[in-house]
Each structure stands twice: as C-alpha cells, then as structure tokens.
Design an enzyme around this catalytic site. Structure first.
Site, PDB file in Angstrom:
ATOM      1  N   GLU A  36     -17.421 -22.417  12.434  1.00  0.00           N
ATOM      2  CA  GLU A  36     -17.107 -21.479  11.419  1.00  0.00           C
ATOM      3  C   GLU A  36     -15.866 -22.251  10.597  1.00  0.00           C
ATOM      4  O   GLU A  36     -14.884 -22.199  11.305  1.00  0.00           O
ATOM      5  CB  GLU A  36     -16.858 -19.935  11.809  1.00  0.00           C
ATOM      6  CG  GLU A  36     -16.426 -19.040  10.546  1.00  0.00           C
ATOM      7  CD  GLU A  36     -17.278 -18.923   9.378  1.00  0.00           C
ATOM      8  OE1 GLU A  36     -18.420 -18.817   9.403  1.00  0.00           O
ATOM      9  OE2 GLU A  36     -16.486 -19.305   8.273  1.00  0.00           O
ATOM     10  N   LYS A  37     -15.666 -22.066   9.223  1.00  0.00           N
ATOM     11  CA  LYS A  37     -14.660 -22.515   8.663  1.00  0.00           C
ATOM     12  C   LYS A  37     -13.693 -21.597   8.401  1.00  0.00           C
ATOM     13  O   LYS A  37     -12.333 -21.767   8.006  1.00  0.00           O
ATOM     14  CB  LYS A  37     -15.056 -23.418   7.255  1.00  0.00           C
ATOM     15  CG  LYS A  37     -15.578 -22.437   6.310  1.00  0.00           C
ATOM     16  CD  LYS A  37     -15.805 -23.300   4.892  1.00  0.00           C
ATOM     17  CE  LYS A  37     -16.495 -22.422   3.993  1.00  0.00           C
ATOM     18  NZ  LYS A  37     -16.611 -22.985   2.774  1.00  0.00           N
ATOM     19  N   GLY A  43     -19.396 -14.049   8.744  1.00  0.00           N
ATOM     20  CA  GLY A  43     -19.834 -14.341   7.251  1.00  0.00           C
ATOM     21  C   GLY A  43     -19.645 -13.427   6.027  1.00  0.00           C
ATOM     22  O   GLY A  43     -18.514 -12.460   6.409  1.00  0.00           O
ATOM     23  N   GLY A 185     -28.723  -5.738  -9.990  1.00  0.00           N
ATOM     24  CA  GLY A 185     -29.240  -5.968  -8.543  1.00  0.00           C
ATOM     25  C   GLY A 185     -28.510  -5.027  -7.852  1.00  0.00           C
ATOM     26  O   GLY A 185     -27.756  -4.276  -8.079  1.00  0.00           O
ATOM     27  N   GLY A 274     -25.752 -12.664  -9.242  1.00  0.00           N
ATOM     28  CA  GLY A 274     -26.763 -13.268  -8.203  1.00  0.00           C
ATOM     29  C   GLY A 274     -25.680 -14.356  -7.532  1.00  0.00           C
ATOM     30  O   GLY A 274     -24.481 -14.372  -7.800  1.00  0.00           O
ATOM     31  N   ALA A 322     -29.012  -9.656   4.868  1.00  0.00           N
ATOM     32  CA  ALA A 322     -28.314  -9.901   6.149  1.00  0.00           C
ATOM     33  C   ALA A 322     -29.584  -9.856   7.513  1.00  0.00           C
ATOM     34  O   ALA A 322     -29.683 -10.849   8.253  1.00  0.00           O
ATOM     35  CB  ALA A 322     -27.412  -8.878   6.635  1.00  0.00           C
ATOM     36  N   HIS A 447     -38.845  20.039  11.152  1.00  0.00           N
ATOM     37  CA  HIS A 447     -38.414  20.763   9.963  1.00  0.00           C
ATOM     38  C   HIS A 447     -36.962  21.320  10.360  1.00  0.00           C
ATOM     39  O   HIS A 447     -36.993  21.714  11.574  1.00  0.00           O
ATOM     40  CB  HIS A 447     -39.434  21.786   9.901  1.00  0.00           C
ATOM     41  CG  HIS A 447     -39.252  22.630   8.679  1.00  0.00           C
ATOM     42  ND1 HIS A 447     -39.028  22.260   7.161  1.00  0.00           N
ATOM     43  CD2 HIS A 447     -38.667  23.987   8.585  1.00  0.00           C
ATOM     44  CE1 HIS A 447     -38.683  23.310   6.651  1.00  0.00           C
ATOM     45  NE2 HIS A 447     -38.354  24.167   7.323  1.00  0.00           N
TER      46      HIS A 447
HETATM   47  C1  LIG Z   1     -20.947  -7.378  -1.920  1.00  0.00           C
HETATM   48  C2  LIG Z   1     -22.353  -7.877  -1.214  1.00  0.00           C
HETATM   49  C3  LIG Z   1     -23.130  -6.763  -0.347  1.00  0.00           C
HETATM   50  C4  LIG Z   1     -24.037  -6.947   0.267  1.00  0.00           C
HETATM   51  N1  LIG Z   1     -24.829  -5.905   0.984  1.00  0.00           N
HETATM   52  C5  LIG Z   1     -25.713  -6.390   1.863  1.00  0.00           C
HETATM   53  C6  LIG Z   1     -26.242  -5.142   2.392  1.00  0.00           C
HETATM   54  O1  LIG Z   1     -25.817  -3.899   2.346  1.00  0.00           O
HETATM   55  N2  LIG Z   1     -27.280  -5.503   3.468  1.00  0.00           N
HETATM   56  C7  LIG Z   1     -27.890  -6.784   3.468  1.00  0.00           C
HETATM   57  O2  LIG Z   1     -28.941  -6.963   4.247  1.00  0.00           O
HETATM   58  N3  LIG Z   1     -27.227  -7.806   2.777  1.00  0.00           N
HETATM   59  C8  LIG Z   1     -26.318  -7.486   2.153  1.00  0.00           C
HETATM   60  N4  LIG Z   1     -25.705  -8.541   1.507  1.00  0.00           N
HETATM   61  C9  LIG Z   1     -26.156  -9.975   1.735  1.00  0.00           C
HETATM   62  C10 LIG Z   1     -25.587 -10.541   3.080  1.00  0.00           C
HETATM   63  O3  LIG Z   1     -24.035 -10.360   2.854  1.00  0.00           O
HETATM   64  C11 LIG Z   1     -26.284 -11.932   2.906  1.00  0.00           C
HETATM   65  O4  LIG Z   1     -27.612 -12.084   2.861  1.00  0.00           O
HETATM   66  C12 LIG Z   1     -25.962 -12.529   4.337  1.00  0.00           C
HETATM   67  O5  LIG Z   1     -24.402 -12.465   4.867  1.00  0.00           O
HETATM   68  C13 LIG Z   1     -26.251 -13.947   4.717  1.00  0.00           C
HETATM   69  O6  LIG Z   1     -25.937 -14.338   5.982  1.00  0.00           O
HETATM   70  P1  LIG Z   1     -25.895 -15.872   6.249  1.00  0.00           P
HETATM   71  O7  LIG Z   1     -25.856 -15.930   7.737  1.00  0.00           O
HETATM   72  O8  LIG Z   1     -27.041 -16.654   5.504  1.00  0.00           O
HETATM   73  O9  LIG Z   1     -24.547 -16.360   5.451  1.00  0.00           O
HETATM   74  P2  LIG Z   1     -23.269 -15.741   5.301  1.00  0.00           P
HETATM   75  O10 LIG Z   1     -23.140 -14.193   5.757  1.00  0.00           O
HETATM   76  O11 LIG Z   1     -22.670 -16.183   3.774  1.00  0.00           O
HETATM   77  O12 LIG Z   1     -22.165 -16.671   6.165  1.00  0.00           O
HETATM   78  C14 LIG Z   1     -22.048 -18.034   6.210  1.00  0.00           C
HETATM   79  C15 LIG Z   1     -20.933 -18.515   6.974  1.00  0.00           C
HETATM   80  O13 LIG Z   1     -20.978 -19.691   6.811  1.00  0.00           O
HETATM   81  C16 LIG Z   1     -19.493 -20.130   6.677  1.00  0.00           C
HETATM   82  N5  LIG Z   1     -19.461 -21.707   6.189  1.00  0.00           N
HETATM   83  C17 LIG Z   1     -19.933 -22.076   4.872  1.00  0.00           C
HETATM   84  N6  LIG Z   1     -19.969 -23.697   5.103  1.00  0.00           N
HETATM   85  C18 LIG Z   1     -19.566 -23.830   5.889  1.00  0.00           C
HETATM   86  C19 LIG Z   1     -19.342 -25.169   6.721  1.00  0.00           C
HETATM   87  N7  LIG Z   1     -19.434 -26.095   6.224  1.00  0.00           N
HETATM   88  N8  LIG Z   1     -18.520 -24.942   7.866  1.00  0.00           N
HETATM   89  C20 LIG Z   1     -18.401 -24.016   8.807  1.00  0.00           C
HETATM   90  N9  LIG Z   1     -18.662 -22.807   8.122  1.00  0.00           N
HETATM   91  C21 LIG Z   1     -19.094 -22.592   7.044  1.00  0.00           C
HETATM   92  C22 LIG Z   1     -19.085 -19.277   5.755  1.00  0.00           C
HETATM   93  O14 LIG Z   1     -17.506 -19.275   5.871  1.00  0.00           O
HETATM   94  C23 LIG Z   1     -19.519 -17.781   6.166  1.00  0.00           C
HETATM   95  O15 LIG Z   1     -18.901 -17.463   7.306  1.00  0.00           O
HETATM   96  C24 LIG Z   1     -24.369  -8.361   0.591  1.00  0.00           C
HETATM   97  C25 LIG Z   1     -23.767  -9.278  -0.116  1.00  0.00           C
HETATM   98  C26 LIG Z   1     -22.830  -9.267  -0.861  1.00  0.00           C
HETATM   99  C27 LIG Z   1     -22.176 -10.192  -1.477  1.00  0.00           C
END
Ligand SMILES: Cc1cc2nc3c(=O)[nH]c(=O)nc-3n(C[C@H](O)[C@H](O)[C@H](O)COP(=O)(O)OP(=O)(O)OC[C@H]3O[C@@H](n4cnc5c(N)ncnc54)[C@H](O)[C@@H]3O)c2cc1C
Length: 468
Positions: A36-37, A43, A185, A274, A322, A447
């Site tokens: 994790e960076k 995340g 959205g 988006g 998520a 109910h």
């Molecule tokens: C405002 C907002 C509200 C949201 N609300 C919801 C919700 O209510 N319910 C829901 O299901 N989803 C929600 N989402 C979407 C959800 O946050 C994402 O779908 C989810 O976090 C994706 O998970 P992921 O593990 O793919 O990536 P992420 O959660 O984006 O995590 C990626 C991680 O990788 C790390 N990273 C990136 N590149 C590197 C690298 N080269 N080396 C090391 N680390 C790296 C980043 O720092 C980050 O910590 C929301 C999104 C936003 C923006």
C-alpha cells in the site's frame, strides 16, 4: 535495490479488494504480502469513499430528524449543524476502520509492505518507499487492486474550495451557500443530499435523462420527485458547455437537450462524473496484460492476459463497488489456491445510494427484463401504506418487484424509501435462492416493519394485496 522476501501472493493495493483478498489468501495458507502506497490501509472505501460519506450522511440524517423533532413530541431547541464535530465523528469512524484492517492483517499473518508497488518482470514486484528506496520481492502470483481516482472535465483543475471532487467534498470546512453538482450517479446524488441537509442551496446536473441512471426508470423518477421536494434543483438531460472559475465560486454554462442554454452560478462545484482506473505506474507495459477502455481486461476468474497476474475491483470493468471488489478478490485468491470458486453473478449485485430518501436495488430493472425477453409482471407497494414508515415519518417511495410471468421467477427488487439500503438484503437472499415472487409473500414479515412492504409488493404482483 534490495531483493528480499518470497511470497506465494503479492497484492498491490489495500482497498476492499486487496485487503479482503489478503485475508482469504492467508486463510488458504498462502504466504501473502499486501503493498500500500498510502499512509494507512483500507483504500478509497475506508478513507475517501463509502465510510466517510456514510458517516457524514448519518450526521445529515440526525440533523433532518432533529429539525422535525417537535412532530414526534420531542422539544429540541437550537438545532444546528456543528460541522467540525461531524468531521470529527467521520474521522473517528475512518480511523477505527483503518485500524481494523491493520489488525486483521496482523491477525492473519499478512506482511504489509509500505510503498508504491509495480510489477517488475515475471514473478517480481518492486516496492518503492516514499524515500525512494526500492525492494524487490519474489512472488508466485500477483493481484493488481490499485482502484480508481475521480475523473475530471478536460481543462478543469481541482482547487479544493471552488472546484472539488468527492475527496474534497468530504473535508470542506464550510457549508457552501450554493452547491452545484455535476453528475447524478450515486456519488453526486449522495453529496447533493448531504449538502442540502447541511443547508446549501443545491443544483444537480446530469447529462443523461434521469438521476441514478442505472436504476429502474420508475425509481429514478420517484427519487427525482423526492429530491425536488427537498428543494434540490434537478436538471437532467443537461450538458455542461463551459466552466468559468471566478475569484469567488464558479459559473457553469449548461445546455439542456430541449434547448435554451443558461448559466448557473455556485460557490462550489462538485465534479462527480465518474472515476477512472489506476493503471499507470504499476508495470503493465510490456506484459501480456490488456486494457479495454482503460480497464484491465480479465476473465471470469479475474485472470489477466499475463500468467499468474490477476486484477480486481475498480481496476476492472465491473460495477465500481466495494462489495464487488471484495468478492472479486476472493474469486482471484481461490483460483490461485487451486479451488474452484463460484464465478460472480453480476446480475445479483446490490446497489445502494444513501441519499434521503435512500435507494437500493438488485437484479433486473423492468426495462432490462423486457429487453431480455422476459414476460414481465410488476408488483408495487408504496411506503405511504406501511405503518412502520408512518411511525418513522418516512412515507415517501415504494418497493417495486419485477417478476417473470411464466414461472413466477423473481427478477429484480427496486426500493426508494426509508432504510432501502438495509431492506435490499432480503432481495439479495431471495435472488440467491432463486425464489419465486410467491415465496416473498409466504415468508412472513414481522409487523410493524418496513420489510412488510416487500411481502405486500409480492402480493400486489399477484393482484392480491392486503393493505392497498
Ligand atoms: C465518495 C465515494 C463513495 C463511495 N461509496 C460507496 C458505497 O457506499 N458503497 C460501495 O460499495 N462503494 C462505494 N464507493 C466505491 C468504492 O469506494 C470502490 O468501489 C472501492 O473502494 C474499490 O475498491 P478497490 O479495492 O478496487 O480500490 P480502492 O479502494 O480504490 O483501493 C486501492 C488502493 O490501492 C492503493 N494503490 C494504488 N496504486 C498503488 C500502487 N502502485 N502501489 C501501492 N498501492 C497502490 C491506493 O492507495 C488505495 O489504497 C464509493 C466511492 C466514492 C469515491
């Protein structure tokens, strides 16, 4: 450059995709590293996504409810938002959630490597610390879980006070008098709802013909009505032509489809059009990994074109949620461990939008069911006819069920109204168990509960409703 450890699996990114994959991998006996960076694990979801938005939206809900307290016989004087305290609650929830992820990594023996991760040739991942030191780890498998970042409009710069993304919207230290949201959205609608509750005058602009465009058309329509009733200006079918950033605020030239362009002014503009996957700087150049419209191409088991490299979550072209990222992580890991994971049924992913009123759905919309050739039957039940909704004072909205006439198969559940995001779980289980619509009304609902609306919508589909 130090070459040090050897792992069965190295995961780049600790969001809900990456950290859940790490736990499942450890459970299956794989020696696992999580890279994790950022300064903390969890995340986007934990730090600038799901968790902080819902924490602030809960403050908004309490504020709205307390404003109406007199109606329920509760005298509350001087009801006002204490924004720093709301931020403190949010920060506390975020901190505890991130700590929780850290604890789970320790508990499961996952090695956390802090730094920027990238593929570094077959079987190698490079991890570069903030100070610039790189260590190379050997790994039998890798999962890319680097997530996504907000998309911006061409030429528009985020300045944190006049032009913001969801990240800054979570941290504003003031409540804008006028708040303009581009994109209806889930993210745009949630912030429109939040800042309206906080006292802003809100305008929501969407290029497509309706709010929450992926939801059932009728549900979008009901939500738009409810948002308008709350005083939110909703402009759908409206394109942004130009954004001018002024000394104070912005001017946005918009063009509705029906013609007659106009200029909207606001103190703060939230761009919520988006997100784009993070594919740069992760070492995919020169590999067999292919991109499709910017997303990493994977098969049903999350395998990329490169042997032993998988991709999950917002990085791939599946719903950016998520719970989808987490499930994809599990599928990838079980594949790596030689198990036979059940491929994800993307028709059965719950959607939840935590605006006021809430929206949630799972399965096919009425339009999608018709497009797939189903003989569609629809059942509805309005919350205005539900006693618990009346008790809660949340009588807006409805439950809508979509079924197939032939075998009474339940195809989709769509809810706008109180606690929709919790109610949808029953729909998820029903679809998972291939329930008929009839099953939904044979299941006895307590109910008075909001869930009775589910059974009543099923009865309505069979033209035998009781409370309507
Ligand atoms: C405002 C907002 C509200 C949201 N609300 C919801 C919700 O209510 N319910 C829901 O299901 N989803 C929600 N989402 C979407 C959800 O946050 C994402 O779908 C989810 O976090 C994706 O998970 P992921 O593990 O793919 O990536 P992420 O959660 O984006 O995590 C990626 C991680 O990788 C790390 N990273 C990136 N590149 C590197 C690298 N080269 N080396 C090391 N680390 C790296 C980043 O720092 C980050 O910590 C929301 C999104 C936003 C923006």
């Amino acid at each position: 450059m130090a070459e040090s450890q050897t792992f069965d699996l190295t995961i780049i990114g600790s969001g809900p995709g990456g950290y859940v994959a790490a736990i499942r991998a450890a459970q299956l006996g794989l020696k696992t590293a999580l890279v994790e960076k950022g300064p903390a694990l969890g995340g986007t979801c934990t730090h600038i996504g799901c968790i902080p938005t819902k924490a602030l939206l809960y403050s908004a809900e309490i504020l709205d409810r307390t404003r109406e307290a007199a109606r329920y016989g509760v005298a509350a004087s001087e009801v006002r938002l204490d924004l720093p305290a709301a931020h403190k609650h949010k920060a506390d929830v975020v901190r505890r959630s991130a700590k929780g992820v850290e604890y789970l990594m320790k508990k499961n023996g996952v090695v956390v490597l802090q730094g920027h991760g990238r593929l570094n040739g077959p079987g190698k991942v490079g991890v570069t610390s903030a100070q610039g030191a790189t260590q190379i780890v050997s790994t039998r498998n890798a999962i890319l879980a680097t997530g996504s970042v907000p998309k911006l409009l061409p030429g528009l710069k985020v300045d944190g006070t006049r032009v913001i993304t969801s990240t800054e919207a979570l941290a504003l230290e003031f409540v804008p008098k006028t708040f303009l949201v581009l994109g209806a959205g889930a993210v745009g609608v949630e912030f429109a709802s939040l800042y309206r509750s906080f006292g802003s005058s809100v305008t929501l602009v969407e290029m497509l013909p309706r709010v929450l465009p992926i939801e059932d058309e009728e549900i979008s329509g009901e939500l738009a009505k409810a948002l308008k009733k709350r005083g939110i200006e909703v402009r759908v079918g409206t394109r942004v032509e130009e954004v001018k950033v002024l000394d104070k605020g912005v001017e946005v030239r918009v063009l509705p489809e029906k013609g007659g362009g106009e200029t909207l002014k606001a103190d703060v503009l939230l761009v919520a059009v988006g997100r784009k996957p993070v594919t740069e700087g992760i070492g995919i150049e020169g590999t067999r990994i292919e991109l499709d419209r910017g997303y990493v191409k994977v098969d049903g088991l999350m395998r990329t074109g490169e042997a032993s490299v998988y991709a999950i979550g917002d990085l791939v072209a599946t719903p950016a949620l998520a719970h989808v990222a987490s499930q994809e992580g599990i599928v990838a890991v079980e594949t790596i461990a030689g198990r036979k994971p059940e491929p994800i049924n993307y028709d059965q992913i719950p959607n939840a939008t935590y605006c006021e009123p809430e929206v949630a759905s799972i399965g096919l919309t009425e339009q999608a069911a018709r497009a797939r050739g189903h003989k569609v039957r629809v059942g509805r039940f309005p919350f205005s006819a539900n006693a618990k909704a009346r008790i809660l004072g949340g009588q807006e909205g409805l439950v809508k069920l979509v079924g197939d006439e032939r075998y009474d198969e339940l195809l989709g559940i769509h809810i706008v109204g109180p606690k929709a995001t919790e109610l949808i779980a029953e729909g998820g289980m029903a679809l998972r168990l291939e329930a008929t619509v009839e099953d939904l009304f044979h299941a006895i609902h307590a109910h008075p509960t909001l869930s009775e609306a589910m059974g009543e919508a099923a009865l309505n589909l069979h033209a035998r409703g009781i409370h309507l």
